[in-house]
Write a protein that holds these residues in place. Structure first.
Motif, PDB file in Angstrom:
ATOM      1  N   THR A  52      56.775  46.737  43.302  1.00  0.00           N
ATOM      2  CA  THR A  52      57.804  47.221  42.141  1.00  0.00           C
ATOM      3  C   THR A  52      58.849  47.722  42.983  1.00  0.00           C
ATOM      4  N   PRO A  53      60.081  46.996  42.520  1.00  0.00           N
ATOM      5  CA  PRO A  53      61.294  47.748  42.940  1.00  0.00           C
ATOM      6  C   PRO A  53      61.747  49.158  42.338  1.00  0.00           C
ATOM      7  N   PHE A  54      61.676  49.149  41.153  1.00  0.00           N
ATOM      8  CA  PHE A  54      61.810  50.485  40.496  1.00  0.00           C
ATOM      9  C   PHE A  54      60.929  50.430  39.204  1.00  0.00           C
ATOM     10  N   SER A  55      60.647  51.810  38.809  1.00  0.00           N
ATOM     11  CA  SER A  55      59.930  52.034  37.572  1.00  0.00           C
ATOM     12  C   SER A  55      60.652  53.491  36.974  1.00  0.00           C
ATOM     13  N   TYR A  56      60.562  53.518  35.486  1.00  0.00           N
ATOM     14  CA  TYR A  56      60.970  54.775  35.009  1.00  0.00           C
ATOM     15  C   TYR A  56      59.927  55.105  34.077  1.00  0.00           C
ATOM     16  N   ALA A  57      59.191  56.298  33.936  1.00  0.00           N
ATOM     17  CA  ALA A  57      58.150  56.853  33.253  1.00  0.00           C
ATOM     18  C   ALA A  57      58.656  58.264  32.260  1.00  0.00           C
ATOM     19  N   VAL A  58      58.098  58.244  31.258  1.00  0.00           N
ATOM     20  CA  VAL A  58      58.403  59.232  30.468  1.00  0.00           C
ATOM     21  C   VAL A  58      57.289  59.866  29.891  1.00  0.00           C
ATOM     22  N   PRO A  59      57.385  61.139  29.354  1.00  0.00           N
ATOM     23  CA  PRO A  59      55.904  61.541  29.000  1.00  0.00           C
ATOM     24  C   PRO A  59      55.576  60.774  27.768  1.00  0.00           C
ATOM     25  N   GLY A  60      54.159  60.453  27.814  1.00  0.00           N
ATOM     26  CA  GLY A  60      53.589  59.603  26.763  1.00  0.00           C
ATOM     27  C   GLY A  60      53.722  58.148  26.924  1.00  0.00           C
ATOM     28  N   GLN A  61      54.573  57.535  28.193  1.00  0.00           N
ATOM     29  CA  GLN A  61      54.700  56.333  28.354  1.00  0.00           C
ATOM     30  C   GLN A  61      55.090  55.965  29.778  1.00  0.00           C
ATOM     31  N   ALA A  62      54.177  55.616  30.579  1.00  0.00           N
ATOM     32  CA  ALA A  62      54.290  55.383  32.013  1.00  0.00           C
ATOM     33  C   ALA A  62      55.297  54.026  32.407  1.00  0.00           C
ATOM     34  N   ASN A  63      55.040  53.301  31.368  1.00  0.00           N
ATOM     35  CA  ASN A  63      55.819  51.930  31.521  1.00  0.00           C
ATOM     36  C   ASN A  63      57.007  51.617  30.508  1.00  0.00           C
ATOM     37  N   GLU A  64      57.675  52.734  30.660  1.00  0.00           N
ATOM     38  CA  GLU A  64      59.101  52.756  29.800  1.00  0.00           C
ATOM     39  C   GLU A  64      60.128  51.629  30.258  1.00  0.00           C
ATOM     40  N   ILE A  65      60.246  51.562  31.474  1.00  0.00           N
ATOM     41  CA  ILE A  65      61.060  50.390  32.165  1.00  0.00           C
ATOM     42  C   ILE A  65      60.374  50.139  33.514  1.00  0.00           C
ATOM     43  N   VAL A  66      60.130  48.864  33.685  1.00  0.00           N
ATOM     44  CA  VAL A  66      59.385  48.488  34.918  1.00  0.00           C
ATOM     45  C   VAL A  66      59.798  47.143  35.404  1.00  0.00           C
ATOM     46  N   LEU A  67      60.093  46.970  36.680  1.00  0.00           N
ATOM     47  CA  LEU A  67      60.485  45.631  37.274  1.00  0.00           C
ATOM     48  C   LEU A  67      59.341  45.455  38.276  1.00  0.00           C
ATOM     49  N   ILE A  68      58.399  44.525  38.122  1.00  0.00           N
ATOM     50  CA  ILE A  68      57.287  44.222  39.182  1.00  0.00           C
ATOM     51  C   ILE A  68      56.962  42.910  39.270  1.00  0.00           C
ATOM     52  N   GLU A  69      56.434  42.722  40.690  1.00  0.00           N
ATOM     53  CA  GLU A  69      55.808  41.342  40.908  1.00  0.00           C
ATOM     54  C   GLU A  69      54.581  41.672  41.549  1.00  0.00           C
ATOM     55  N   TRP A  70      53.580  41.310  40.781  1.00  0.00           N
ATOM     56  CA  TRP A  70      52.091  41.700  41.418  1.00  0.00           C
ATOM     57  C   TRP A  70      51.260  40.600  41.608  1.00  0.00           C
ATOM     58  N   GLY A  71      50.845  40.414  42.594  1.00  0.00           N
ATOM     59  CA  GLY A  71      50.083  39.323  43.057  1.00  0.00           C
ATOM     60  C   GLY A  71      50.824  38.091  42.909  1.00  0.00           C
ATOM     61  N   ASN A  72      49.970  37.025  42.393  1.00  0.00           N
ATOM     62  CA  ASN A  72      50.642  35.754  42.234  1.00  0.00           C
ATOM     63  C   ASN A  72      51.563  35.637  40.923  1.00  0.00           C
ATOM     64  N   ASN A  73      51.265  36.837  40.082  1.00  0.00           N
ATOM     65  CA  ASN A  73      52.411  36.470  39.090  1.00  0.00           C
ATOM     66  C   ASN A  73      53.843  36.477  39.146  1.00  0.00           C
ATOM     67  N   PRO A  74      54.546  35.929  38.048  1.00  0.00           N
ATOM     68  CA  PRO A  74      55.863  35.916  38.203  1.00  0.00           C
ATOM     69  C   PRO A  74      56.465  37.395  38.072  1.00  0.00           C
ATOM     70  N   ILE A  75      57.593  37.671  38.498  1.00  0.00           N
ATOM     71  CA  ILE A  75      58.538  38.747  38.347  1.00  0.00           C
ATOM     72  C   ILE A  75      58.445  39.186  36.712  1.00  0.00           C
ATOM     73  N   GLU A  76      58.081  40.461  36.434  1.00  0.00           N
ATOM     74  CA  GLU A  76      57.835  41.030  35.111  1.00  0.00           C
ATOM     75  C   GLU A  76      58.953  42.088  34.688  1.00  0.00           C
ATOM     76  N   LEU A  77      59.433  41.978  33.620  1.00  0.00           N
ATOM     77  CA  LEU A  77      60.255  43.044  33.206  1.00  0.00           C
ATOM     78  C   LEU A  77      59.506  43.773  31.815  1.00  0.00           C
ATOM     79  N   LEU A  78      59.258  45.134  32.048  1.00  0.00           N
ATOM     80  CA  LEU A  78      58.387  46.016  31.038  1.00  0.00           C
ATOM     81  C   LEU A  78      59.440  46.702  30.403  1.00  0.00           C
ATOM     82  N   ILE A  79      59.341  46.850  29.017  1.00  0.00           N
ATOM     83  CA  ILE A  79      60.044  48.070  28.280  1.00  0.00           C
ATOM     84  C   ILE A  79      58.944  48.496  27.226  1.00  0.00           C
TER      85      ILE A  79
END
Length: 431
Positions: free
Chosen positions: A266-293
């Protein structure tokens, strides 16, 4: 009975005419006409207030008038007391002579009542008129005294008027003092606020100068550094001091280098109260890079785990959830319906190198980033493609207007470290 009384009075007068008192005690009882008695001693007329005067002039005139009235009344009372004493003495002497014993016929002296007739009937009549006249004068004087005493209330009336005017002036003065105090307090508050604002600005400038001096001692410029995250743990990370405002669009760009596998983490992540995955850029395991909002996912066609420096940019707008993905200045992917119409919530925590399960914590080592990060910037708009190309090929230096990459805005923890970064041209040679 009346004849006997008249005869007695005549004999007493005749006897008194032959007995002469001492030269120093002679007196004459003279009847006064009723007009003279009723004339009295009138008080001087009270001056009337005239003309439109100011409150101060009316007050001064009232004080002078009161003073003159008091003086005149004192003089009148003194004169009336003297007249009462004189008339009382004369009346007593007259009555004493009328009731005294007859003197011897051979006594010599001058008749002190020489103005009275010798006939006993006339003497009695004249004495009766004189006594009545004296009594009338006494009654008139008593009435005048009572009138003067009642008129003495006039100063009280003036005193009431004076007190009322003094009260009005005092209230006006108090109001004016209160207004001045309010103006003074307001001026003091404004001065204090201005002083605090000035001191805050000066302190911020001093802190900035200090930070720049400290930054220049370690790096060539405040943004010429990188954060190194060498191990995949749950305690090595960096933290951005500033937080995000509410956003309806953004662009996030950074340089990264990693050779970790499987997945860079995870190069970076932004969490707010009530939502830990408000903005996340992650490449986990063999999955492609994902952008979570807002915990919604979009897969990005990016490949950066070759151990080389790569420039990565992602853009997003709440309108239809449109997103774009750039690698080394080239757009590799785009899409929509990624958390459409969802504004990015403000006041959260921005972490480098770890994915947050709660705000600012509960890191998972399997999701940690391993490698180096630099030039992490955030803008509150979607950058144009040419702007992203210019940043990626080092032709422009454009810090983020929301989160800029500066030394004093990044803290490192748990073994993470800051190092001088290669120049942009050197990173390009690494591609």
């Amino acid at each position: 009975m009346l004849a006997l009384l008249a005869a007695g009075v005549a004999l007493a007068v005749a006897a008194g005419a032959q007995d002469s008192p001492a030269p120093g005690s002679r007196f004459v009882c003279t009847a006064l006409p009723p007009e003279a008695v009723r004339a009295g001693c009138p008080l001087p007329a009270m001056p009337m207030q005239g003309g439109a005067l100011s409150p101060e002039e009316e007050l001064r005139a009232a004080v002078l008038q009161l003073r003159e009235t008091v003086v005149q009344q004192k003089e009148t009372l003194g004169a009336q007391r003297e007249a009462i004493r004189e008339l009382t003495g004369k009346l007593a002497r007259c009555e004493g002579l009328a009731s005294g014993k007859a003197r011897g016929a051979g006594a010599t002296g001058k008749d002190t009542m020489g103005d009275l007739p010798r006939d006993p009937g006339h003497v009695v009549e004249q004495l009766s008129r004189s006594l009545q006249t004296l009594k009338d004068r006494l009654e008139s004087l008593e009435h005048q005294l009572r009138a003067n005493v009642s008129n003495a209330g006039l100063p009280g009336d003036f005193r009431d008027v004076l007190q009322r005017r003094l009260g009005e002036l005092e209230r006006q003065l108090l109001r004016k003092v209160a207004e001045l105090e309010d103006e003074k307090s307001l001026l003091h508050n404004e001065t204090s606020a201005h002083r605090q604002k000035t001191e805050s600005t000066l302190n911020a400038l001093l802190q900035r100068v200090t930070e720049l001096e400290r930054g220049n001692s370690a790096f060539k410029s405040p943004d010429a550094f990188k954060v190194s995250l060498p191990l995949r743990t749950n305690y090595i990370y960096g933290k951005i001091k500033k937080t995000l405002p509410e956003l309806y669009a953004f662009t996030i760009c950074l340089w990264l280098r990693s050779s970790a596998s499987p997945g860079i983490g995870t190069p970076f992540s932004y969490a707010v109260p009530g939502q830990a995955n408000e903005i996340v850029l992650i490449e986990w395991g063999n999955n492609p890079i994902e952008l979570l909002i807002n915990d919604k996912v979009a897969q990005l066609p990016l490949f950066v785990s070759d151990g080389k420096w790569h420039h990565i940019c992602v853009t997003w707008t709440t309108r239809d959830g449109m997103w774009e993905a750039f690698q080394d200045g080239e757009k590799l992917g785009t899409g929509e319906n990624l958390a459409p119409w969802h504004p990015i919530k403000p006041g959260g925590v921005l972490i480098l190198g770890q994915e947050q399960d709660t705000v600012g914590g509960r890191f998972d080592a399997t999701q940690a980033f391993v490698g180096e990060l630099s030039q992490f910037n955030i803008w509150d708009r979607v950058l144009r493609a040419q702007e992203i190309v210019n940043i990626a090929n080092c032709s422009t230096n454009m810090p983020g207007n929301i989160i800029p990459w500066v030394d004093n805005n990044v803290d490192v923890f748990g073994g993470a470290s800051k190092w001088p970064v290669e120049t942009c041209e050197e990173r390009l040679l690494d591609l």
